[in-house]
Design a protein around this motif. Structure first.
Motif, PDB file in Angstrom:
ATOM      1  N   TYR A  19       0.837  -1.206   0.000  1.00  0.00           N
ATOM      2  CA  TYR A  19       0.000   0.000   0.000  1.00  0.00           C
ATOM      3  C   TYR A  19       0.870   1.254   0.000  1.00  0.00           C
ATOM      4  O   TYR A  19       0.629   2.204  -0.736  1.00  0.00           O
ATOM      5  N   MET A  20       1.926   1.223   0.828  1.00  0.00           N
ATOM      6  CA  MET A  20       2.796   2.397   0.933  1.00  0.00           C
ATOM      7  C   MET A  20       3.500   2.693  -0.390  1.00  0.00           C
ATOM      8  O   MET A  20       3.654   3.853  -0.767  1.00  0.00           O
ATOM      9  N   VAL A  21       3.909   1.640  -1.097  1.00  0.00           N
ATOM     10  CA  VAL A  21       4.572   1.848  -2.390  1.00  0.00           C
ATOM     11  C   VAL A  21       3.589   2.484  -3.376  1.00  0.00           C
ATOM     12  O   VAL A  21       3.920   3.457  -4.069  1.00  0.00           O
ATOM     13  N   VAL A  22       2.377   1.950  -3.430  1.00  0.00           N
ATOM     14  CA  VAL A  22       1.373   2.512  -4.348  1.00  0.00           C
ATOM     15  C   VAL A  22       1.092   3.965  -3.990  1.00  0.00           C
ATOM     16  O   VAL A  22       0.962   4.835  -4.856  1.00  0.00           O
ATOM     17  N   PHE A  51      -6.821   5.281 -11.739  1.00  0.00           N
ATOM     18  CA  PHE A  51      -7.290   4.056 -12.389  1.00  0.00           C
ATOM     19  C   PHE A  51      -6.175   3.015 -12.454  1.00  0.00           C
ATOM     20  O   PHE A  51      -6.420   1.813 -12.343  1.00  0.00           O
ATOM     21  N   TRP A  52      -4.930   3.485 -12.600  1.00  0.00           N
ATOM     22  CA  TRP A  52      -3.810   2.549 -12.775  1.00  0.00           C
ATOM     23  C   TRP A  52      -3.525   1.715 -11.536  1.00  0.00           C
ATOM     24  O   TRP A  52      -2.931   0.660 -11.618  1.00  0.00           O
ATOM     25  N   PRO A  56      -0.730  -3.054 -10.262  1.00  0.00           N
ATOM     26  CA  PRO A  56      -0.180  -3.943  -9.215  1.00  0.00           C
ATOM     27  C   PRO A  56      -0.455  -5.425  -9.457  1.00  0.00           C
ATOM     28  O   PRO A  56       0.308  -6.270  -9.002  1.00  0.00           O
ATOM     29  N   THR A  57      -1.534  -5.761 -10.162  1.00  0.00           N
ATOM     30  CA  THR A  57      -1.860  -7.176 -10.353  1.00  0.00           C
ATOM     31  C   THR A  57      -1.588  -7.644 -11.783  1.00  0.00           C
ATOM     32  O   THR A  57      -2.012  -8.735 -12.160  1.00  0.00           O
TER      33      THR A  57
END
Lengths: 295, 304
Positions: A131-134, A143-144, A149-150
């Motif tokens: 979460y912190m990286v995002v 939207f990205w 991430p997946t």
């Protein structure tokens, strides 16, 4: 003796068929119940009269959905996510699976990449560091964050890589002698005969993107940008108190009950999956099994 | 190795297309899989988002000590293992039995139909199924109406600490057994048909054939699936439980992942959540490595 044996045989067959029919019923029952509730009035649904056939048949839930802007906004986000994310993910899976399917004599770094991929599959930083990286990448409310991430699924890459490995190398040899580049070998020889594998990966990827709700929950705060499953999850949360209520209490709040509306929304959300699953499932056994078997 | 030789071995002109094909995917992998691994450092800090990974103070193992001092921690690990173990065990037995039975169906169309339908729930999300099961098992749902018809008192399974775990396990097996069935049926097709012919000539009936030919034929696959599942012993299924639990059943239904989410993200105890998550990741990694070693040894399986 012969007769009793054939009788036992027939009895066994009958029992097996009964078990199979029960299994099919069990698989479909929850869906049929939801369909029945969606076509019933909210009052009938919350009083617990609806089982597998609508009570006080009405289309009002579906009419309400047609006018529900928030529902369709979330629906379109999910469609965009499946098309863009699915396309990206499948393309990247093919692009990575092909070099991985080469021998180390052809691609010396193969094993280094492989270990990196496998390590990334087996170990992860966990929910909060991710979460912190995002968050640090500035993807919150973007939207990205629903797509990137997946996008890399190592299991799918391995599945496709093993499928590619199963392709007889004699098919490629002629092209190699003609001096074809790896790109040409991938796109004009390997891909055209890998339909079962691509169909299988497509099914998994599309369904994963369509069904994923958690990233929408933690990365998106703007209600106009949430995907459908996150939207449905928020509806369910409002309804969840129901788990703890008795029949009488639920009936008492039937005026505000939106049971049939929620059921209708759930069913509409299933439609894309119900369309794509029968289309692609005939490739599944081939794509799965050939991919799972290692050369 | 000199740089020139290193380059010619790993980055020769012939191999550059392969590197280029790997590049876009590796960038995403680095961003969303590798970078968070470095983020684990926050489990040893008092992480404040504004200060970042470099500005937040280090606290060593304080969060881990705190975790072990909490009375909840034991229950959460226990719930996780009980639910995951139940899912693994039942999730192995049911598809094996079902595939053995389905394999006895001779009408090919019917066989494929059953296979397709029982695999269908696999493709529905836990958000959807969570809502559906909440309806079914609610006070006015069909489950309690059915109990009423039998003259039994209604039970709110999803609000009962006695029934929550079994229900989670059963609904998960219900959703997932179609996949296992496909895998085992596929394994059965590779059994040599002549084995059945000679068995029936020796007078072995159907039951004996199943017991002595089909079951041993898929045994390597069963062992493989079983050992690989060992790595899932701390994965009780976040999506499912998050969509089916409620505060009443936290006592039996709260698992590591739901706890990390509630404490770490919703409660903004980032470092504490990361520490609990890290413990889970490390134990899981160990178990997975062990299970792959076992799979290699007993089922001759290599992932790649």
């Amino acid at each position: 003796m012969v007769q009793s044996k054939s009788f036992a045989n027939r009895l066994a067959t009958a029992l097996i068929v009964i078990v199979m029919i029960l299994a099919v019923a069990l698989a479909l029952m929850p869906i049929i119940n939801t369909i029945a509730i969606s076509f019933s009035t909210g009052t009938a649904a919350s009083s617990g009269k609806v089982a597998f056939w609508p009570v006080d048949f009405t289309l009002s839930a579906y009419q309400k959905i047609l006018k529900d802007g928030a529902f369709w906004s979330a629906f379109m986000v999910s469609i965009a996510r499946v098309v863009i994310g699915g396309g990206l993910s499948i393309a990247l899976t093919v692009l990575m699976a092909f070099p991985m399917s080469r021998k180390t004599s052809q691609f010396a770094s193969r094993n280094i990449y492989m270990w990196t991929l496998v390590f990334a599959m087996l170990f992860n930083g966990g929910m909060i560091p991710t979460y912190m990286v995002v968050y640090k990448l500035g993807l919150i409310n973007s939207f990205w964050s629903l797509v990137l991430p997946t996008a890399i699924n190592v299991m799918n890459i391995i599945l496709m890589m093993n499928f590619f490995k199963g392709i007889p190398s004699s098919l490629e040899e002629a092209a190699v002698i003609d001096g074809a580049s790896p790109y040409r070998i991938l796109f004009s020889i390997v891909l055209p005969i890998s339909l079962p594998s691509i169909a299988t990966i497509t099914l998994f990827t599309v369904v994963n993107y369509w069904n994923e709700f958690f990233n929408g929950l933690i990365y998106i705060n703007d209600q106009t940008k949430i995907p459908l499953q996150t939207y449905l999850q928020q509806l369910a949360l409002q309804q969840q108190n129901m788990t703890q209520l008795s029949k009488e209490e639920i009936m008492a709040m039937s005026q505000i009950s939106s049971l049939s509306l929620n059921s209708a929304k759930i069913l509409v959300s299933m439609i894309p999956v119900l369309i794509i699953y029968p289309l692609l499932q005939k490739f599944l056994v081939k794509g799965l099994v050939l991919g799972a078997v290692k050369e | 190795m000199s740089i020139a030789r290193f380059n010619s071995k790993y980055f020769s002109k012939r191999q550059m297309p392969y590197h280029l094909m790997m590049l876009p995917g590796m960038i995403l992998l680095f961003l969303f899989n590798i970078l968070p691994m470095f983020g684990i450092i926050m489990a040893f800090q008092d992480f404040v988002p504004a200060k970042g990974f470099f500005g937040s103070p280090f606290v060593g193992l304080a969060h881990f000590r705190y975790m072990f001092s909490l009375p909840d921690s034991f229950a959460i690990f226990r719930n996780t293992i009980v639910i995951a173990f139940g899912k693994i065990l039942l999730g192995m037995i049911v598809p094996v039995i079902f595939a053995l039975l389905l394999n006895e169906v001779r009408v090919k169309k019917f066989k494929e139909f059953v296979q397709t339908i029982v695999y269908l729930p696999n493709f529905l999300s836990w958000v959807v199924l969570g809502s559906v099961f909440t309806m079914i098992f609610s006070g006015s749902g069909i489950f309690n109406n059915f109990l009423g018809m039998l003259g039994l008192k209604p039970v709110l399974l999803l609000a009962s600490n006695k029934w929550f775990q079994p229900l989670i396990i059963l609904t998960d097996v219900w959703k997932g057994y179609g996949y296992g069935t496909i895998i085992y049926l596929a394994a059965m097709t590779s059994i040599d048909p002549s084995l059945y012919e000679s068995a029936s000539m020796d007078g072995a009936n159907r039951w004996k054939q199943v017991l002595h030919i089909t079951l041993p034929g898929i045994l390597p696959m069963i062992i493989l699936v079983g050992t690989l599942n060992l790595g899932n012993i701390l994965n009780a299924g976040f999506d499912q439980i998050y969509n089916m639990y409620n505060p009443i059943v936290y006592q039996t239904g709260d698992i590591i992942d739901t706890y990390v989410y509630r404490m770490g993200l919703q409660g903004a105890q980032f470092s504490f959540g990361a520490a609990v998550g890290l413990l889970k990741s490390v134990i899981s990694l160990l178990l997975i490595v062990i299970s792959y070693k076992l799979a290699d040894k007993f089922a001759d399986y290599k992932l790649f």
